[in-house]
Design a protein around this motif. Structure first.
Motif, PDB file in Angstrom:
ATOM      1  N   ALA A 111       0.890  -1.412   0.114  1.00  0.00           N
ATOM      2  CA  ALA A 111      -0.008  -0.037  -0.169  1.00  0.00           C
ATOM      3  C   ALA A 111       0.841   1.284   0.062  1.00  0.00           C
ATOM      4  N   LEU A 112       1.868   1.213   0.937  1.00  0.00           N
ATOM      5  CA  LEU A 112       2.857   2.403   1.046  1.00  0.00           C
ATOM      6  C   LEU A 112       3.551   2.656  -0.343  1.00  0.00           C
ATOM      7  N   ARG A 113       3.932   1.450  -1.098  1.00  0.00           N
ATOM      8  CA  ARG A 113       4.621   1.612  -2.044  1.00  0.00           C
ATOM      9  C   ARG A 113       3.811   2.238  -3.214  1.00  0.00           C
ATOM     10  N   VAL A 119      14.342   3.730  -3.356  1.00  0.00           N
ATOM     11  CA  VAL A 119      14.824   4.235  -2.090  1.00  0.00           C
ATOM     12  C   VAL A 119      13.916   3.222  -1.076  1.00  0.00           C
ATOM     13  N   LEU A 120      12.729   3.240  -1.342  1.00  0.00           N
ATOM     14  CA  LEU A 120      12.051   2.429  -0.255  1.00  0.00           C
ATOM     15  C   LEU A 120      12.194   0.960  -0.605  1.00  0.00           C
ATOM     16  N   SER A 121      12.621   0.230  -1.458  1.00  0.00           N
ATOM     17  CA  SER A 121      13.165  -0.988  -1.692  1.00  0.00           C
ATOM     18  C   SER A 121      14.418  -1.089  -0.874  1.00  0.00           C
ATOM     19  N   THR A 122      15.343  -0.465  -1.055  1.00  0.00           N
ATOM     20  CA  THR A 122      16.539  -0.374  -0.165  1.00  0.00           C
ATOM     21  C   THR A 122      16.369  -0.236   1.013  1.00  0.00           C
ATOM     22  N   VAL A 123      15.375   0.657   1.602  1.00  0.00           N
ATOM     23  CA  VAL A 123      14.981   0.754   3.112  1.00  0.00           C
ATOM     24  C   VAL A 123      14.339  -0.527   3.381  1.00  0.00           C
ATOM     25  N   GLU A 124      13.533  -1.381   2.592  1.00  0.00           N
ATOM     26  CA  GLU A 124      13.011  -2.392   2.945  1.00  0.00           C
ATOM     27  C   GLU A 124      13.972  -3.530   3.327  1.00  0.00           C
ATOM     28  N   ASP A 125      14.891  -3.455   2.332  1.00  0.00           N
ATOM     29  CA  ASP A 125      15.723  -4.656   2.325  1.00  0.00           C
ATOM     30  C   ASP A 125      16.646  -4.469   3.681  1.00  0.00           C
ATOM     31  N   ILE A 126      17.290  -3.323   4.061  1.00  0.00           N
ATOM     32  CA  ILE A 126      17.993  -3.038   5.259  1.00  0.00           C
ATOM     33  C   ILE A 126      16.751  -3.292   6.294  1.00  0.00           C
ATOM     34  N   GLY A 127      15.708  -3.249   6.416  1.00  0.00           N
ATOM     35  CA  GLY A 127      14.744  -3.650   7.458  1.00  0.00           C
ATOM     36  C   GLY A 127      14.912  -5.162   7.550  1.00  0.00           C
ATOM     37  N   SER A 128      14.834  -5.721   6.601  1.00  0.00           N
ATOM     38  CA  SER A 128      14.452  -7.363   6.534  1.00  0.00           C
ATOM     39  C   SER A 128      16.024  -7.812   6.984  1.00  0.00           C
ATOM     40  N   VAL A 129      17.072  -7.445   6.497  1.00  0.00           N
ATOM     41  CA  VAL A 129      18.278  -7.930   6.988  1.00  0.00           C
ATOM     42  C   VAL A 129      18.330  -7.810   8.523  1.00  0.00           C
ATOM     43  N   SER A 130      17.951  -6.297   9.004  1.00  0.00           N
ATOM     44  CA  SER A 130      18.081  -6.224  10.455  1.00  0.00           C
ATOM     45  C   SER A 130      17.081  -6.878  11.307  1.00  0.00           C
ATOM     46  N   LEU A 131      15.963  -7.148  10.816  1.00  0.00           N
ATOM     47  CA  LEU A 131      15.030  -8.149  11.633  1.00  0.00           C
ATOM     48  C   LEU A 131      15.490  -9.481  11.693  1.00  0.00           C
ATOM     49  N   SER A 132      15.983 -10.127  10.336  1.00  0.00           N
ATOM     50  CA  SER A 132      16.320 -11.412  10.366  1.00  0.00           C
ATOM     51  C   SER A 132      17.787 -11.586  11.646  1.00  0.00           C
ATOM     52  N   VAL A 133      18.787 -10.421  11.471  1.00  0.00           N
ATOM     53  CA  VAL A 133      19.679 -10.849  12.271  1.00  0.00           C
ATOM     54  C   VAL A 133      19.425 -10.567  13.693  1.00  0.00           C
TER      55      VAL A 133
END
Length: 200
Positions: free
Chosen positions: A131-133, A147-161
């Motif tokens: 929805a945001l995208r 930009v949003l995709s990069t932020v989402e990827d960083i968020g996914s990596v952070s959450l996973s770690v």
């Protein structure tokens, strides 16, 4: 409690990017002694599965940053991300789920609960992201996609770690993501309102 937090963090990460938490869980199960995958999830640490996940991650990484392609990708991922969320919640929560040979026993033993929980968490995150995208792409003519995709990827990596190594911090990361989402959504709404007033 820690297992549930780990599973929630991994499932939320899957809602942002299906392959990052799968790859993180598989690599952790293969190389990190602290993470012991349940028997039913041992296949995640297989080298061919890891290579396949790596290839899919590269495709997703590129597709999600191209305007218009990212929208098509999001529709396709509506099936993939929740499925990934179910898998990683099941594996991350250290459930005792084994290979399903008797469906009746599987449902009677409540082994399905972590999987369904992971599907629900990942789907909720995915739908919010989608929805945001859509709003951001409309307002910026697709310029916001990378930009949003990069932020989402960083968020996914952070959450996973954090889910795998520091499960208690998952709550903090999820709260930060929610706050960021609300702030971005408000900013986009303000921008839309300014645009609507501008011609007048």
């Amino acid at each position: 409690m820690l297992e549930a937090l780990a599973g929630t963090g991994l499932a939320a990460a899957a809602g942002l990017n299906a392959y990052i938490p799968l790859l993180a869980l598989g690599l952790a199960g293969r190389f990190v002694d602290v993470v012991q995958l349940p028997i039913g999830w041992a296949w995640l640490s297989n080298e061919w599965v890891l290579v396949g996940l790596g290839v899919l991650l590269v495709i997703e990484f590129v597709a999600d940053k191209v305007p218009a392609v990212d929208t098509v990708n999001d529709w396709i991922q509506t099936l993939v991300r929740p499925a990934s969320g179910g898998i990683v919640f099941g594996g991350g929560a250290l459930t005792e789920t084994a290979v399903v040979t008797d469906p009746a026993e599987f449902f009677e033993s409540n082994q399905w609960v972590p999987i369904v929980t992971g599907v629900a968490v990942a789907l909720a995150v995915h739908l919010a992201k989608m929805a945001l995208r859509a709003v951001a792409n409309t307002l910026t003519f697709g310029a916001a996609a990378p930009v949003l995709s990069t932020v989402e990827d960083i968020g996914s990596v952070s959450l996973s770690v954090f889910a795998l190594l520091f499960p208690l911090l998952v709550v903090v990361v999820l709260a930060a993501l929610v706050v960021a989402l609300v702030l971005v959504f408000r900013r986009l709404r303000r921008r839309r309102a300014e645009r609507a007033v501008a011609p007048a």
